[in-house]
Design an enzyme around this catalytic site. Structure first.
Site: not given
Length: 271
Positions: A2-3
Site C-alpha cells: 500500500p502506497e
C-alpha cells in the site's frame, strides 16, 4: 505494498467509524509482526477514547487519550471494519473492539506491518523523525527537490523515492509522475534542471491527489477499510504497461529494474 494514496484512503475510510469511540477490548492474536506488538498495548488502551487518525508518509497514527499507536500496513496489510459476530480470519492479528459495537481488524498475511506504541509525541518516534516533507503540503516544492539533488548522482527515480527527500512517493507513483513531467527515470538526479523539478513536484502532487480521489491503486492484497478495492489502477499510463503503446505518442513503453524496483517509461515522451 500500500502506497501513500492507499494509506490516506484507509485513514479517511476508518476515521468516521472510530473517532470519539471508546476502546472496549484489544485482542492480539499474533504479536510477531515487523516489530513485536507491545505486551502492554491492551492495558494502555483499555477504556481510552479514539481521538483521531493522522497519516505521516505511509504510516498511520491512531491518536487515543493517553498516547498514540503507530501503524504500518507493510507489504500486504489492511485495516477492516467488521461486525464482531463475523469470524476472525486467519491473518487478523490485532482486533480493536469499540463501544459502538464494531471491531477494527489489522489483517496482514506476510506480517511485514507493525503496530507499536508511540506515546505522547509520536512524530518524534525514530521511524518518523527523519522523514522528508509531505508531497501534498507547502514544504514540498520543486525548489526543495532541486536543492537536495545538487550532489545526488543516483537516478532521479531513486531520488524521489528517498523518504528523507520526500515521503510517500512509491514505485507506482514515481513512474507515473516522471512520465507526466517528461523526465527519464534513469537520468541522474543532479542532471535535472530546477525548472524540470518544478514540473516534477507538480506532477507528484497531481498524481497523488488524483489517486487519493480515485481511492488508491488496487494491487494484490490491498483493500479499503470497507472491503472495496481502489480504482486508480485503471488510469496508469506507464506502470505495468511494458511493450504496450504509449497512450500519448504511440511509442513503446519500456521497463528496467532501477534501485531494485521495476521501472516503466515511454521511449519518446521522457528525456
Amino acid at each position: 505494498m500500500p502506497e501513500l494514496p492507499e494509506v490516506e484512503t484507509t485513514r479517511r475510510g476508518l476515521l468516521p467509524h472510530v473517532q470519539g469511540r471508546c476502546v472496549v477490548e484489544i485482542s492480539v492474536h499474533q504479536a510477531r509482526l515487523r516489530y513485536l506488538v507491545p505486551a502492554d498495548m491492551a492495558a494502555r488502551l483499555q477504556n481510552a477514547h479514539w481521538v483521531d487518525i493522522r497519516r505521516r508518509a505511509k504510516y498511520l497514527l491512531f491518536d487515543f487519550t493517553g498516547g498514540s499507536v503507530l501503524v504500518h500496513l507493510g507489504m500486504s496489510g489492511s485495516l477492516r471494519i467488521d461486525d464482531p459476530a463475523q469470524p476472525r480470519r486467519k491473518h487478523d492479528h490485532v482486533c480493536i473492539r469499540l463501544d459502538s459495537g464494531i471491531v477494527v481488524r489489522l489483517h496482514d498475511p506476510r506480517r511485514f506491518g507493525l503496530m507499536v506504541w508511540a506515546g505522547a509525541e509520536p512524530l518524534q518516534h525514530p521511524l518518523l523523525d527523519a522523514l522528508g516533507p509531505e508531497p501534498l503540503e507547502d514544504a514540498f516544492s520543486g525548489a526543495h527537490l532541486a536543492a537536495h539533488a545538487r550532489v545526488r548522482k543516483v537516478s532521479v527515480k531513486a531520488y524521489i523515492m528517498d523518504q528523507t527527500v520526500c515521503v510517500g512517493v512509491g514505485n507506482i507513483y514515481a513512474s507515473e509522475a516522471l512520465f507526466r513531467a517528461g523526465i527519464h527515470p534513469l537520468r541522474a538526479a543532479n542532471r535535472v534542471s530546477a525548472m524540470r523539478y518544478v514540473a516534477l513536484a507538480d506532477a507528484i502532487r497531481q498524481i497523488l491527489a488524483q489517486a487519493i480521489d480515485a481511492g488508491g491503486t488496487t494491487l494484490r492484497d490491498f483493500l479499503h477499510a470497507d472491503g472495496n478495492p481502489g480504482y486508480f489502477k485503471q488510469q496508469l499510463l506507464v506502470y505495468g504497461r511494458s511493450g504496450e503503446a504509449c497512450r500519448v505518442c504511440g511509442n513503446l513503453i519500456r521497463n528496467q529494474i532501477v534501485a531494485q524496483r521495476n521501472t516503466f517509461w515511454c521511449t519518446h515522451c521522457q528525456r
